[in-house]
Design a protein around this motif. Structure first.
Motif, PDB file in Angstrom:
ATOM      1  N   ARG A 167       0.657  -1.233   0.063  1.00  0.00           N
ATOM      2  CA  ARG A 167      -0.088   0.139  -0.039  1.00  0.00           C
ATOM      3  C   ARG A 167       0.913   1.249   0.104  1.00  0.00           C
ATOM      4  O   ARG A 167       0.496   2.543  -0.496  1.00  0.00           O
ATOM      5  N   PRO A 198      -0.995   1.759  -9.339  1.00  0.00           N
ATOM      6  CA  PRO A 198      -1.540   3.066  -8.945  1.00  0.00           C
ATOM      7  C   PRO A 198      -2.151   3.151  -7.623  1.00  0.00           C
ATOM      8  O   PRO A 198      -2.369   4.246  -7.069  1.00  0.00           O
ATOM      9  N   ASN A 199      -2.135   2.098  -6.852  1.00  0.00           N
ATOM     10  CA  ASN A 199      -2.631   2.125  -5.563  1.00  0.00           C
ATOM     11  C   ASN A 199      -1.562   2.258  -4.311  1.00  0.00           C
ATOM     12  O   ASN A 199      -1.972   2.253  -3.354  1.00  0.00           O
ATOM     13  N   ILE A 201       1.067   4.380  -2.403  1.00  0.00           N
ATOM     14  CA  ILE A 201       1.336   5.921  -2.113  1.00  0.00           C
ATOM     15  C   ILE A 201       3.019   5.826  -1.543  1.00  0.00           C
ATOM     16  O   ILE A 201       3.297   5.021  -0.895  1.00  0.00           O
ATOM     17  N   ILE A 226       4.078  10.624 -11.655  1.00  0.00           N
ATOM     18  CA  ILE A 226       3.798   9.699 -10.017  1.00  0.00           C
ATOM     19  C   ILE A 226       3.202  10.678  -9.143  1.00  0.00           C
ATOM     20  O   ILE A 226       2.734  10.372  -8.064  1.00  0.00           O
ATOM     21  N   GLU A 228       0.594  12.215  -8.244  1.00  0.00           N
ATOM     22  CA  GLU A 228      -0.581  11.791  -7.591  1.00  0.00           C
ATOM     23  C   GLU A 228      -0.395  10.648  -6.698  1.00  0.00           C
ATOM     24  O   GLU A 228      -1.357  10.508  -5.793  1.00  0.00           O
ATOM     25  N   GLN A 229       0.710  10.022  -6.589  1.00  0.00           N
ATOM     26  CA  GLN A 229       1.001   8.862  -5.689  1.00  0.00           C
ATOM     27  C   GLN A 229       1.934   9.200  -4.573  1.00  0.00           C
ATOM     28  O   GLN A 229       2.399   8.324  -3.958  1.00  0.00           O
TER      29      GLN A 229
END
Ligand code: PMP
Ligand code: GLU
Length: 398
Positions: A167, A198-199, A201, A226, A228-229
């Motif tokens: 995660r 994409p999940n 962080i 990247i 947005e993460q």
């Protein structure tokens, strides 16, 4: 009454940096002449213009509860700082100010993780990451890198550690404890791996941004694909010598910033009003105001490396940032002064404390049991004396 505590607190370790600092203070109070190079804290006092801003804030009655994510003018100053220093676009709504970067990190763990979620942590790592993740019921997955790799994990190591449960990814650059700095290309390679998931962080801890002897600081959030993460963590403790003021902050996608604000609203509310006004002054100032401190750290790093390279058995690399050296001390395992036999880094740090009267922190606390961390955020005279003590104590181990 039985002293029954929660499983949560019982499973938590005491912070080893703070524990060693506490032990040194206790020994000093008993009259022992200990030199403590254990805690990562600049010896400089907070610059005068920052202290003046705090005094003014009191006189102007900045004494009430503040908005939970921080004063709007501070969040604006942070937004401008991200643009000015890092070329990152974070609007004030994407910024949450907390009670130290430590609090920012804890907010994130509690906000993002569900029980059993895996968090990849690049080792060596800062001591508190693992326990913060555990408090949030996450599962730390550690990727190791030793001195031979300049304490840096490669993108292919990272790729292999990712599972469907991953995660988050946590790391610091410049790194506490190794002082290693990930280059732009190395960050790009990491970003390319994470972008396939994409999940996941990324938590990029950039609190040592201003103590970087290479060149310009590089943020992983600079890569648009990247951003947005990524959550970028920073604060004023290290760069502005403001450890006691307790101001840290994040730049994050708005949904994460909103979640951290919600969490903070139940735990602590907005952080100290006066410290926020002081931090605003620090961040609005011309960054050249802290150059003398940066130069002093570089001079100390060079001095420490020169003195330590004279100690037989230590394996050293050249830290490129932060204010730590992290020598490999495995040469001393199995050696004895006739009284104490050194089995591991914990033993060696206790030996140096008791016999050498210097406090360092065992690498075990940072995920590398072959190393010791020395903080050189102190004067050159103290460093010279400390390394002399270290050399003499180590020479008694045969
Ligand atoms: N991250 C790293 C890598 C650190 O070394 C520290 C040490 N203080 C912190 C976060 C927390 O900083 P603070 O809470 O003082 O802002
Ligand atoms: N971050 C510093 C260190 O690593 C301060 C101590 C702490 O907050 O744990 O020593």
């Amino acid at each position: 009454m039985e002293h029954i505590l929660s499983d949560r607190i019982n499973s938590l370790s005491e912070s080893q940096t703070l524990a060693m600092a506490r032990l040194s203070r206790e020994l000093i109070a008993q009259g022992k002449d200990i030199i403590s190079l254990s805690i990562g804290e600049p010896d400089f006092d907070t610059p005068q213009f920052i202290k003046d801003a705090a005094k003014k804030a009191i006189d102007e009655n900045y004494t009430h509860y503040t908005p939970v994510p921080g004063y709007p003018e501070l969040r604006k100053a942070i937004s401008l700082k991200f643009k000015r220093d890092n070329n990152l676009d974070y609007s004030p709504e994407q910024i949450v100010v907390s009670t130290g970067a430590k609090h920012s990190l804890t907010n994130l763990a509690l906000t993002i993780l569900n029980p059993g979620d895996e968090v990849i942590v690049l080792a060596p790592y800062w001591v508190s990451y693992i326990d913060m993740i555990k408090i949030a019921e996450g599962k730390p997955v550690i990727i190791n890198s030793g001195i031979e790799a300049d304490f840096k994990v490669t993108a292919s190591q990272l790729e292999k550690a990712i599972t469907p449960k991953t995660r988050m990814l946590w790391f610091s650059s410049p790194c506490n404890p190794s002082g290693s700095v990930y280059s732009k290309d190395e960050l790009l390679a990491i970003a390319q791996v994470i972008a396939k998931h994409p999940n996941i962080i990324i938590v990029a801890d950039e609190i040592y941004e201003h103590i970087n002897f290479l060149d310009k600081h590089q943020s992983i959030a600079q890569f648009d694909f990247i951003k947005e993460q990524v959550v970028t963590i920073n604060g004023v403790s290290k760069g502005f010598a403001m450890t006691g003021w307790r101001i840290g902050y994040i730049g994050a996608p708005k949904w994460i910033a909103d979640a951290c604000t919600k969490m903070q609203g139940q735990f602590t509310s907005g952080t100290c009003s006066i410290a926020q006004k002081a931090a605003q002054a620090a961040l609005e100032a011309d960054p050249s105001s802290i150059i003398p401190m940066q130069e002093a750290f570089k001079k100390r790093r060079d001095l420490v490396l020169k003195l330590m390279s004279d100690i037989p058995g230590l394996i050293l690399n050249e830290p490129k940032g932060a204010f730590y050296v992290f020598p490999n001390i495995s040469y001393f395992f199995g050696k004895s002064d006739g009284e104490t036999t050194i089995k591991n880094a914990d033993d060696l740090s206790m030996f140096l404390l008791n016999k050498g009267l210097i406090a360092l922190v065992s690498g075990d606390a940072f995920g590398n049991p072959e190393c010791l961390r020395l903080s050189y955020a102190t004067s050159e005279d103290i460093l010279i004396e400390a390394i002399k003590r270290m050399k003499n104590a180590l020479a008694t181990l045969k």
